[in-house]
Design a protein around this motif. Structure first.
Motif: not given
Length: 825
Positions: A110, A140-141, A822
């Motif tokens: 992330a 994102i995490e 990602h």
């Protein structure tokens, strides 16, 4: 422990156990002569496994006993950690997701993504920048956590329902005993030792890592059945996701399978997730099963170790995240492997079909075929931590100054991993049992004649059995059963499709019908005699020249050089003794001398011989066939050669095919060629040479051996290979400039240069055919054929535009989610 029915009084040697359906029976030597029966009543071997058509009430009763868990079927008091309870999968998933390694990886991925977006100016400017960064990091995490949770759920095995595993055991036993009607045989001594080790491991919360060889889909079924029947906690089986098919996939996952991708690529999140799951299993003492060879062996012999999952297992202990684990090498042997026909199709170049339930059930031979027995042997388990400490101690003794830095270096880790892999393979070979079908197949493929009489077959099988035992191997023993009975049972299992019988002659004669498929069983014995085979193949360079004994004598220097050469080109095919080439050569020669195969001429040692001094083998000046071996038509000498000749032919074929990679005099002389098509062309060349009489063994065209040969050529620098990180971009190949032959003024390849010399050196040990001679034929007609198929490769490369640029291409398939993007970043 489940009750064991003793049918015989105690013996001096440890008896075998026969696990067949509901019964575990002790046999003194793996075989009890049955009373005379007609063909229809042979089903009594599995009479305690009720069949629905024969006895529907008994069948339903047995099913109910397994589902309800009566007696040992309950699987309640297992040796090991607790499995098969509601909520097991959720608990396992939660433990995996909590591992510090996985959480650190998610934060790191992330952060890298946020940094990339910040550099692109996507997070704004001024005081809002840090706030936007924190929000984006959290977003994102969260997305990566969801991806990791989904991947974990699809990966982990699901030991949830005891009722399921009871029914699964009964179903798998029904299927297995319909195919292998003589059941599963194990050594009572090994099983008792394994149970003792399992009890100690359970107290210490250590996992047992089962590392079996892999020849059939039945491998993991048989090991799970043994563990269940003997009350040992089932291992989590590392399985490729190609088996994750409808119906069968969920069944296997609930029976212990954990799914992994065939290739991880550059997916950092997935790689970390697999390591986290393995760490969790080992930290909590759950047993694991992993096939040391990766995929199934299509050739019958052990493959080189695959270091993927083994690397994860080693890293768990090496890093200190796991205290210790117990390694248990396992050998699984069969009277007959049900997939051999499909293996032969693949080895001949036909594409491997996708796994599906119909083919799986068909390959499992559920239609009551009589395929003999499965023989499972367990090597004495050993501590992985002790192995690591032992290897580090050896390094510290050899290189004291670098011991500390070497303990953590990448180079030492690779060396440790390779040593571990080959140690396991050596242990598997040490406990492997040679089955009667392997003895028969080996004898039939190591004779010069078209067939063999019954009396001669019995004599050679007895000789081979004695040689196997003398080499420290194990033969499937059958108590007091005569060899003729054992051979008849083996021939019955192999069937007329592999071994033909002629009864109208004065003596019953047997001959190989499908030599390619029989080679699978011959290769089950070759590891025991590889040293002898290498020495005899090297001596054959002189023996093939004919003439008197003096003309066929070979000097120790020439013998050493040819054995070293052959050992080098077959390093990817076989596992050699660890004592070193010179020591192994000396020991092998003395062994062959004591067996009456060779005669050795000795002289006082010379310090300058092969640049060494003080070596015991330096007193051997010459080696030659013994008078006794000549008297019997060199049948034992030829036996060892016949084991290795098909591999020599395959490597020779691969090298000859490289002559066809000589660039044409005009056109795209710098073109790179598709590796896969190049190997397919080598197969096509081999089939042509075989049918035209210039290749003695059709099995020499098999894909796996040619693939190993091309790997050797790459390692030796003969060919240059460029690979792309994209799976859709094919690897390409071309000859190295210094190995590329020249063409004459007419555009014909000239038979000279480094590559030609390499081919000639292989050909020295190649079997001399009746209708050909090495050298002249190769340099004319065979060379023209190689050039012909090579030109077709170059034309195809020009049309398709193959080059060596290897630019990555985007993999086609489903659109990846933002979170997966990602994860890869």
């Amino acid at each position: 422990m489940p009750s064991i029915k003793a049918d015989v009084p105690p013996q001096a040697s440890a008896p075998d156990l026969d696990i067949l359906g509901d019964q575990v029976t002790i046999h003194p030597g793996g075989y009890v002569e049955p009373p005379p029966q007609d063909e229809a009543s042979e089903r009594n071997l599995v009479e305690h496994m009720a069949r629905f058509r024969e006895s529907p009430l008994d069948f339903l009763r047995e099913v109910s006993l397994h589902v309800s868990g009566s007696g040992w079927r309950a699987y309640d008091e297992v040796i090991g950690q607790r499995i098969y309870y509601p909520g097991f999968s959720d608990n396992m998933k939660a433990m995996v997701m909590r591992t510090p390694m996985l959480q650190n990886r998610i934060r790191d991925l992330a952060c890298k993504r946020v940094n990339a977006e910040e550099q692109q100016g996507l997070l704004g400017q001024g005081p809002e920048k840090q706030r936007n960064r924190d929000l984006r990091q959290a977003e994102i995490e969260k997305s990566l956590q969801e991806v990791a949770t989904r991947l974990t759920d699809g990966m982990i095995c699901k030991f949830e329902s005891k009722r399921f595993i009871r029914g699964a055991y009964y179903l798998c036993t029904q299927l297995l005993t319909r195919a292998y009607h003589q059941g599963i045989h194990v050594s009572s001594e090994e099983v008792l030792r394994l149970r003792s080790v399992a009890e100690t491991a359970a107290k210490n919360k250590h996992s047992i890592i089962f590392l079996p060889c892999h020849r059939s889909h039945v491998d993991y079924v048989s090991l799970q059945l043994i563990c269940y029947r003997l009350g040992i906690a089932l291992p989590t089986v590392v399985a490729g996701d190609n088996l994750k098919m409808p119906v069968l996939g969920p069944f296997l996952q609930n029976a212990g399978a954990m799914w992994i991708r065939r290739s991880f690529g550059n997916d950092a999140l997935y790689t970390t997730l697999v390591q986290s799951y393995i760490d969790t299993l080992l930290q909590n003492g759950y047993n694991i099963e992993c096939f040391i060879e990766g995929g199934r062996s299509r050739t019958g012999k052990l493959l080189s170790p695959k270091f993927g999952i083994l690397s994860f297992l080693l890293d768990s202990v090496l890093s200190g995240r796991v205290d210790d684990a117990i390694i248990c090498p396992v050998s699984t042997q069969y009277d007959k492997v049900v997939e051999t026909e499909s293996y032969i199709s693949e080895l001949l170049g036909q594409p491997k079909p996708r796994e599906n339930l119909k083919d799986f059930l068909s390959a499992s031979s559920v239609l009551s075929l009589k395929l003999g027995r499965v023989d499972v042997r367990f090597h004495e388990p050993w501590s992985l931590r002790a192995f690591i400490d032992e290897q580090r101690a050896r390094v510290s003794q050899l290189r004291p100054s670098s011991a500390l830095s070497d303990a953590v270096s990448a180079e030492s880790r690779v060396r440790l991993l390779r040593t571990l892999g080959y140690r396991v393979l050596s242990d598997i070979n040490a406990v492997s049992v040679v089955m009667p079908t392997a003895l028969i197949g080996t004898v039939l493929l190591t004779l010069r004649g078209r067939g063999v009489g019954k009396s001669e077959l019995i004599r050679r099988v007895e000789w081979l059995s004695a040689r196997v035992r003398a080499k420290g191997g194990r033969v499937a023993h059958f108590a007091g059963a005569p060899t003729s009975t054992i051979i008849e049972r083996g021939l019955d299992v192999l069937g007329p499709g592999l071994v033909g019988t002629i009864d109208e002659l004065p003596e019953t004669t047997y001959y190989a019908v499908d030599r390619f498929q029989l080679s699978f069983y011959r290769n089950m014995t070759i590891h025991l005699f590889i040293s002898e085979a290498l020495v005899c193949a090297a001596m054959y360079t002189k023996v093939k020249q004919g003439g008197g004994p003096a003309n066929q004598r070979i000097s120790f220097q020439d013998l050493y050089e040819q054995v070293r050469f052959l050992s080098t080109i077959f390093r990817g095919e076989f596992i050699y003794p660890t004592a070193g080439l010179l020591s192994n050569l000396q020991r092998t020669l003395i062994g062959l001398e004591s067996d009456g195969v060779v005669a050795l001429v000795r002289q006082p040692p010379l310090d300058d011989r092969i640049g060494r001094s003080g070596q015991e083998s330096q007193d051997i000046a010459f080696a030659e066939l013994s008078p006794a071996e000549r008297k019997i038509g060199r049948e034992n000498f030829d036996f060892y050669n016949f084991l290795l000749w098909p591999f020599i032919e395959s490597t020779w074929l691969g090298a000859v095919s490289l002559m066809g990679l000589t660039p044409p005099t005009s056109g795209h002389t710098e073109a790179w060629l598709d590796v896969r098509k190049t190997q397919e062309t080598a197969q096509l060349l081999g089939k042509t040479l075989y049918h035209q009489g210039d290749l003695s063994y059709f099995e020499a065209v098999n894909k796996e051996t040619l693939k190993n040969a091309f790997q050797l050529f790459e390692e030796e620098g003969i060919i240059l290979v460029r690979k792309s990180s994209s799976r859709t971009t094919p690897a390409v190949v071309r000859l190295a400039p210094e190995w590329t032959p020249r063409r004459d003024d007419h555009g014909l390849i000239i038979a000279e240069g480094r590559l030609w010399g390499f081919i000639e050196k292989i050909a020295k040990s190649r079997r001399e055919g009746k209708n050909r001679r090495d050298g002249a034929t190769v340099s004319t007609r065979v060379l023209k054929l190689a050039d012909l198929v090579g030109k077709q490769l170059f034309e195809s490369a020009i049309v398709e535009g193959v080059s060596g640029s290897s630019e990555p291409q985007r993999k086609k398939g489903r659109r990846r989610t933002d979170a997966e993007v990602h994860a890869n970043l």
